[in-house]
Design an enzyme around this catalytic site. Sequence first.
Site, PDB file in Angstrom:
ATOM      1  N   SER A  93       0.822  -1.205   0.000  1.00 54.37           N
ATOM      2  CA  SER A  93       0.000   0.000   0.000  1.00 54.37           C
ATOM      3  C   SER A  93       0.864   1.267   0.000  1.00 54.37           C
ATOM      4  O   SER A  93       1.634   1.501  -0.943  1.00 54.37           O
ATOM      5  CB  SER A  93      -0.951  -0.051   1.199  1.00 54.37           C
ATOM      6  OG  SER A  93      -1.898   0.978   1.143  1.00 54.37           O
ATOM      7  N   MET A  94       0.806   2.061   1.046  1.00 54.17           N
ATOM      8  CA  MET A  94       1.668   3.236   1.140  1.00 54.17           C
ATOM      9  C   MET A  94       3.135   2.814   1.106  1.00 54.17           C
ATOM     10  O   MET A  94       3.985   3.509   0.539  1.00 54.17           O
ATOM     11  CB  MET A  94       1.369   3.988   2.431  1.00 54.17           C
ATOM     12  CG  MET A  94       1.867   5.413   2.468  1.00 54.17           C
ATOM     13  SD  MET A  94       0.832   6.537   1.511  1.00 54.17           S
ATOM     14  CE  MET A  94      -0.545   6.752   2.637  1.00 54.17           C
ATOM     15  N   TRP A 117       0.039   2.316  -3.359  1.00 54.23           N
ATOM     16  CA  TRP A 117      -0.683   3.590  -3.406  1.00 54.23           C
ATOM     17  C   TRP A 117       0.335   4.714  -3.491  1.00 54.23           C
ATOM     18  O   TRP A 117       1.315   4.736  -2.754  1.00 54.23           O
ATOM     19  CB  TRP A 117      -1.523   3.760  -2.138  1.00 54.23           C
ATOM     20  CG  TRP A 117      -2.427   4.952  -2.131  1.00 54.23           C
ATOM     21  CD1 TRP A 117      -3.764   4.972  -2.419  1.00 54.23           C
ATOM     22  CD2 TRP A 117      -2.090   6.317  -1.777  1.00 54.23           C
ATOM     23  NE1 TRP A 117      -4.271   6.256  -2.289  1.00 54.23           N
ATOM     24  CE2 TRP A 117      -3.261   7.103  -1.891  1.00 54.23           C
ATOM     25  CE3 TRP A 117      -0.893   6.937  -1.394  1.00 54.23           C
ATOM     26  CZ2 TRP A 117      -3.277   8.462  -1.624  1.00 54.23           C
ATOM     27  CZ3 TRP A 117      -0.904   8.307  -1.127  1.00 54.23           C
ATOM     28  CH2 TRP A 117      -2.083   9.057  -1.240  1.00 54.23           C
ATOM     29  N   ASP A 139      -9.459  -4.306  -5.467  1.00 49.59           N
ATOM     30  CA  ASP A 139      -8.909  -3.243  -4.623  1.00 49.59           C
ATOM     31  C   ASP A 139      -9.739  -1.970  -4.776  1.00 49.59           C
ATOM     32  O   ASP A 139      -9.816  -1.386  -5.857  1.00 49.59           O
ATOM     33  CB  ASP A 139      -7.457  -2.971  -5.019  1.00 49.59           C
ATOM     34  CG  ASP A 139      -6.710  -2.142  -3.989  1.00 49.59           C
ATOM     35  OD1 ASP A 139      -7.348  -1.374  -3.245  1.00 49.59           O
ATOM     36  OD2 ASP A 139      -5.467  -2.261  -3.937  1.00 49.59           O
ATOM     37  N   HIS A 191      -7.349  -5.104  -1.480  1.00 50.46           N
ATOM     38  CA  HIS A 191      -6.183  -4.297  -1.131  1.00 50.46           C
ATOM     39  C   HIS A 191      -5.362  -4.946  -0.021  1.00 50.46           C
ATOM     40  O   HIS A 191      -4.140  -4.777   0.037  1.00 50.46           O
ATOM     41  CB  HIS A 191      -6.655  -2.912  -0.677  1.00 50.46           C
ATOM     42  CG  HIS A 191      -5.553  -1.957  -0.369  1.00 50.46           C
ATOM     43  ND1 HIS A 191      -4.720  -1.431  -1.331  1.00 50.46           N
ATOM     44  CD2 HIS A 191      -5.130  -1.428   0.821  1.00 50.46           C
ATOM     45  CE1 HIS A 191      -3.842  -0.619  -0.773  1.00 50.46           C
ATOM     46  NE2 HIS A 191      -4.070  -0.595   0.529  1.00 50.46           N
TER      47      HIS A 191
END
Length: 313
Positions: free
Chosen positions: A182-183, A207, A228, A260
């Site tokens: 993700s991040m 992301w 996601d 996700h």
Amino acid sequence: MQLHPHTDSPIRTRDTRGRRTGRRAGRLAGAAAALALAVGLGPLTSPGAHAADNPYERGPAPTTSSIEALRGPYAVSQTSVSSLSVSGFGGGTIYYPTSTSDGTFGAVAISPGYTAYESSIAWLGPRLASQGFVVFTIDTLTTLDQPDSRGRQLLAALDHLTQRSSVRGRVDASRLGVMGHSMGGGGSLEAAKSRPSLQAAIPLTPWNLDKTWPEVTTPTLIFGADGDTIAPVASHAEPFYSSLSSSLDRGYLELNSATHFTPNSSNTTIAKYSVSWLKRFIDNDTRYEQFLCPLPRPSLTIEEYRGNCPHGS
């Protein structure tokens, strides 16, 4: 979802970064093995033959079963790293092959996602380490930071691992990679952009507000998830992949019936192709090319796969 056409360049004729030592030797060894089989001499199986041609090669010849297994051929030890003893990131856990008989290993640092902790990606530690890597799953300085900060922290973790950690003698500092969810996946792209010497990057359902990554020269495998809704592939993983240079060794694997948060639990498809990518590009181990080329086909767990084959010389 309609499958996207494969438009990547089918052949990369030279390595523009000049960091793939040992590949030519690996190809020559492969050609010699093929010639031996062609004239009826049988496979070249003398002990250490592969290792002599590629000094970074670790572990036995891989099989589909071996790379899908919950544990690889190496017994694994681990050590905790307190946030109080480090600078630039939040500490974490280092997983490493217990044996020292094979010399040093390549290493990878892994970042969790937004609001998440090391525990969310901890399953990757022993799974990857048991295949012959030193793996550093990290906590971040804050759970609320952005991808650029995650990227800097991944690099700080690698610096600690190779320069100050208790296992630094087990790591080959020239063979490093980054992963993140993700991040943290967006952070792994930031890290690869900032440090071109990295040998591999694997963003997991990444992301990032930055959608274009033409500066990245590190072989990059991006995992997306068809379900996601937090970092939809149409606005994150897919444009990230498409923006990478077509001359780069790159891959895009979209997980089927996934969300996700799929990378937060043990997942055979993620592990199988992550191991193959890390082996191929951190260890220059062409024995793993068979799992990446020809391109994996859609299946119960793969919605689609895009990439270039064969990989760079």
